[in-house]
Every structure is written in C-alpha cells, then in structure tokens.
Design a protein around this motif. Structure first.
Motif, mmCIF file in Angstrom:
data_model
loop_
_atom_site.group_PDB
_atom_site.id
_atom_site.type_symbol
_atom_site.label_atom_id
_atom_site.label_comp_id
_atom_site.label_asym_id
_atom_site.label_seq_id
_atom_site.Cartn_x
_atom_site.Cartn_y
_atom_site.Cartn_z
ATOM 1 N N TYR A 113 11.680 -2.812 14.682
ATOM 2 C CA TYR A 113 10.339 -2.228 13.967
ATOM 3 C C TYR A 113 9.022 -3.203 13.879
ATOM 4 N N GLN A 160 5.645 -3.624 11.469
ATOM 5 C CA GLN A 160 4.988 -3.273 10.244
ATOM 6 C C GLN A 160 3.599 -4.069 10.181
ATOM 7 N N GLY A 187 0.105 -3.407 5.101
ATOM 8 C CA GLY A 187 -0.066 -2.201 4.280
ATOM 9 C C GLY A 187 0.188 -0.988 5.058
ATOM 10 N N GLN A 188 0.939 -1.162 6.100
ATOM 11 C CA GLN A 188 1.293 0.122 6.911
ATOM 12 C C GLN A 188 2.707 0.570 6.729
ATOM 13 N N SER A 189 2.964 1.762 7.450
ATOM 14 C CA SER A 189 4.349 2.050 7.412
ATOM 15 C C SER A 189 5.335 1.247 8.865
ATOM 16 N N LEU A 190 6.368 1.737 9.086
ATOM 17 C CA LEU A 190 7.084 1.183 10.050
ATOM 18 C C LEU A 190 7.034 1.704 11.330
ATOM 19 N N LEU A 192 8.644 2.045 15.162
ATOM 20 C CA LEU A 192 9.936 1.832 16.017
ATOM 21 C C LEU A 192 9.245 1.118 17.221
ATOM 22 N N LEU A 251 10.806 -6.101 11.708
ATOM 23 C CA LEU A 251 12.050 -6.061 11.073
ATOM 24 C C LEU A 251 13.086 -5.523 12.236
ATOM 25 N N PRO A 263 15.621 -8.947 6.349
ATOM 26 C CA PRO A 263 14.502 -9.380 5.533
ATOM 27 C C PRO A 263 13.114 -9.261 6.272
ATOM 28 N N GLY A 264 13.061 -9.202 7.343
ATOM 29 C CA GLY A 264 11.764 -9.332 8.093
ATOM 30 C C GLY A 264 11.342 -10.622 8.635
ATOM 31 N N THR A 265 10.342 -10.612 9.557
ATOM 32 C CA THR A 265 9.860 -11.919 9.985
ATOM 33 C C THR A 265 8.331 -11.591 10.240
ATOM 34 N N ARG A 266 7.620 -12.517 9.149
ATOM 35 C CA ARG A 266 5.986 -12.283 9.169
ATOM 36 C C ARG A 266 5.447 -13.232 10.210
#
Lengths: 114, 117
Positions: free
Chosen positions: B35, B37, B40-43, B45, B92, B110-113
């Motif tokens: 995903y 993101q 400030g937005q939603s996820l 796919l 994510l 946990p996600g990758t920024r």
C-alpha cells in the motif's frame, strides 16, 4: 466497486468519556467483513475490531464496540472510557468475501484530551 | 496474528534513483499486499504480491515503476523506480492470514517513510 466513507475528518473527546466514529459503506456483496484499524503517530496499523456481515450481534473488544446496521450499510465504532493512548487516526475498512480487496475509508483523526 | 517487519523504516533518496523495500512475515501467509499512504491520507493498494507469479497491480500502478518480488510465503520486496518527489509517501506491507476461519483480516508492517528530494 466497493466504497467506504468516513464523514468525520477530525474528532476530539475528553479523557474517560465516550466517542463514536461513523462509517458508511457500499458493496454489492452479501457476505463481507468490516474492520476498524487504528494508526497512532508511530504509523503502525493496528486492527481494533472486526465484524462479519452475516453476524447480527455487534462485535465488542474491551472498550471498543461497533454498531453494525447492515440494511443502512453503517458501521460505527464506539470507544468507551477514552484514554490518551487512543489518540490516533482511525480507518474503517471493508473486505469482500473473496478476501483480496481491502478498501479503506478516508480516516478520522481522534484526539483524546486530558 | 502475523508479525511483519519492514526495512528500511525510512529513507531520503535523490530523484531518478530506485529504492527497494523489504517485507518479512514471521509465518507463512497466503497473500501479501503493498500500500501507499500519502501524508495525511488514507491507504491506497498498489498491488497484490503473488507467490510464484507476477504481482497483480491496481489501476494507476504499473510494474515498471513498482516492480514486486515474492520469492516465498514469508517475504516480499517492493521497488520504487526512477523516483520523483511525487513518490514521497509511506509504503506499507500487509499480509493476510491463511487461517483464522477466513476472516480475511490483514496485518500491517510498520511502514517505510520515503522522502524524495
């Protein structure tokens, strides 16, 4: 196509009080699953609660409960005795019976105030 | 429930370069997903990572830009290729448990920024 709508971009609640987050959805499926996820500032998405559409009884997990209205396609989340650690983004999500497509709402930012 | 880790947790990259994000699950899972993101937005796919076959991409995402590998039932990678500042996002990984009575719930890493300069 399935859609999920969260009409409250932001909400706040005093610590120890109760708050309800709204979610409506649309799907052509008769059997599906609904979820609420929490995303705190740490970014980790945490599953809060889930509901099977074929079950009439509302799901409950400790302080979290849902009000599932299948005919109205509504799935709200109630948080009782709000705690500071509940501060997060909350996402409503819908998964169809095939299980491959998880559709998220736009999210509600909840702030719990001391 | 599955426990998912991602590497790196964050990165700052120059435009035109590529970054590969790794996702490791602590148990064998049927399905893995990627995903995006935006702040400030939603996820949204990007794709479903299929073990032993090509990934299935959602509308607006293509293999040349986001190549995905899934060599086994516990691991997947997403590459963000030829990056531009518009690719700055959180990426994510998620996995769907193959058991639990078919509730189809997904667990997330946990996600990758990613920041592209």
């Amino acid at each position: 196509a399935q859609t999920v709508t969260q009409s409250q971009p932001e909400m706040s609640v005093q610590e120890a009080e109760t708050v309800t987050l709204s979610c409506t959805y649309d799907t052509s499926e008769n059997n599906y699953y609904l979820f609420w996820y929490k995303q705190p500032p740490s970014r980790q998405m945490i599953l809060v609660i889930r509901q099977e559409a074929y079950k009439q009884q509302n799901a409950t997990e400790n302080r979290f409960s849902v009000n599932f209205q299948k005919a109205a396609k509504s799935f709200s989340l109630k948080i009782s005795d709000s705690q500071l650690g509940d501060t997060a983004m909350y996402f409503c999500a819908l998964n169809n019976n095939a299980g491959n497509m998880l559709t998220f709402g736009g999210g509600t930012r909840l702030m719990v105030k001391p | 429930s599955a426990v998912i880790s991602q590497k790196p947790s964050r990165d700052i990259c120059q435009r035109g370069t590529s970054l590969t994000i790794q996702c490791q699950v602590d148990s064998q899972v049927t399905m893995m997903f990627w995903y995006r993101q935006q702040p400030g937005q939603s996820l949204t796919l990007i794709a479903t990572a299929n073990q032993g076959s090509e990934a299935t991409y959602e509308s607006g995402f293509v293999i040349d830009k986001f190549p995905i590998s899934r060599p086994n039932l516990t691991f997947s990678t997403l590459t963000v290729s030829n990056m531009s500042p518009e690719d700055s996002s959180i990426y994510l990984c998620s996995a769907r448990d193959s058991g639990t009575g078919g509730s189809y719930e997904q667990y997330f890493g946990p996600g990758t920024r990613l920041t592209v300069t």
